[in-house]
Design a protein around this motif. Structure first.
Motif, PDB file in Angstrom:
ATOM      1  N   UNK A   1     -14.135  -4.501  -2.365  1.00 37.01           N
ATOM      2  CA  UNK A   1     -13.170  -5.294  -1.617  1.00 37.01           C
ATOM      3  C   UNK A   1     -12.524  -6.390  -2.457  1.00 37.01           C
ATOM      4  N   UNK A   2     -13.255  -6.972  -3.398  1.00 40.26           N
ATOM      5  CA  UNK A   2     -12.677  -8.021  -4.241  1.00 40.26           C
ATOM      6  C   UNK A   2     -11.573  -7.429  -5.109  1.00 40.26           C
ATOM      7  N   UNK A   3     -11.837  -6.289  -5.732  1.00 36.27           N
ATOM      8  CA  UNK A   3     -10.835  -5.654  -6.590  1.00 36.27           C
ATOM      9  C   UNK A   3      -9.592  -5.273  -5.795  1.00 36.27           C
ATOM     10  N   UNK A   4      -9.739  -4.972  -4.536  1.00 36.47           N
ATOM     11  CA  UNK A   4      -8.597  -4.643  -3.691  1.00 36.47           C
ATOM     12  C   UNK A   4      -7.864  -5.900  -3.238  1.00 36.47           C
ATOM     13  N   UNK A   5      -8.586  -6.976  -2.987  1.00 38.97           N
ATOM     14  CA  UNK A   5      -7.987  -8.194  -2.433  1.00 38.97           C
ATOM     15  C   UNK A   5      -7.223  -9.023  -3.469  1.00 38.97           C
ATOM     16  N   UNK A   6      -7.684  -9.052  -4.713  1.00 38.64           N
ATOM     17  CA  UNK A   6      -7.043  -9.909  -5.714  1.00 38.64           C
ATOM     18  C   UNK A   6      -5.577  -9.542  -5.976  1.00 38.64           C
ATOM     19  N   UNK A   7      -5.233  -8.274  -6.223  1.00 29.87           N
ATOM     20  CA  UNK A   7      -3.807  -7.981  -6.425  1.00 29.87           C
ATOM     21  C   UNK A   7      -2.981  -8.222  -5.170  1.00 29.87           C
ATOM     22  N   UNK A   8      -3.558  -7.986  -4.001  1.00 34.64           N
ATOM     23  CA  UNK A   8      -2.840  -8.265  -2.757  1.00 34.64           C
ATOM     24  C   UNK A   8      -2.525  -9.753  -2.651  1.00 34.64           C
TER      25      UNK A   8
ATOM     26  N   UNK B   1      -2.139 -11.784  -5.177  1.00 38.60           N
ATOM     27  CA  UNK B   1      -1.109 -12.063  -6.169  1.00 38.60           C
ATOM     28  C   UNK B   1       0.289 -11.720  -5.679  1.00 38.60           C
ATOM     29  N   UNK B   2       0.405 -10.653  -4.915  1.00 36.61           N
ATOM     30  CA  UNK B   2       1.716 -10.277  -4.360  1.00 36.61           C
ATOM     31  C   UNK B   2       2.182 -11.279  -3.308  1.00 36.61           C
ATOM     32  N   UNK B   3       1.251 -11.839  -2.574  1.00 37.50           N
ATOM     33  CA  UNK B   3       1.622 -12.789  -1.510  1.00 37.50           C
ATOM     34  C   UNK B   3       2.130 -14.116  -2.058  1.00 37.50           C
ATOM     35  N   UNK B   4       1.609 -14.544  -3.200  1.00 38.78           N
ATOM     36  CA  UNK B   4       2.010 -15.848  -3.726  1.00 38.78           C
ATOM     37  C   UNK B   4       3.251 -15.768  -4.614  1.00 38.78           C
ATOM     38  N   UNK B   5       3.720 -14.566  -4.908  1.00 36.18           N
ATOM     39  CA  UNK B   5       4.967 -14.343  -5.645  1.00 36.18           C
ATOM     40  C   UNK B   5       5.011 -15.070  -6.993  1.00 36.18           C
TER      41      UNK B   5
END
Length: 74
Positions: free
Chosen positions: A26-33, A35-39
């Motif tokens: 879950x951590x590996x999935x959450x980190x790039x997500x 990053x996309x949210x903070x632009x």
């Protein structure tokens, strides 16, 4: 990208590939997500963010999440 990974694997190394569903890490999935949210191009943390700790504990315990499989595959 896959071609580059295969090129690297051809070097004189012992390489083992293992697939893990995103529900398993879950951590590996959450980190790039995140990053996309903070632009931003680069996101660095001095300390783990508060939302990180529960996901990390789940990963450590191999808790993961179940994946729904359509009944047509059963």
């Amino acid at each position: 990208m896959a071609r580059r990974i295969k090129e690297i694997a051809k070097d004189n190394w012992q390489v083992i590939f293992s697939h893990t569903l995103r529900e398993g890490k879950r951590v590996a999935d959450a980190l790039p997500n995140h990053g996309h949210r903070v632009h931003l191009d680069i996101v660095m943390f001095d300390n783990p963010p508060s939302w990180f700790s529960d996901l990390y504990q789940d990963d450590l315990s191999d808790l993961g999440l179940s994946r729904l499989v359509p009944t047509s595959f059963i």
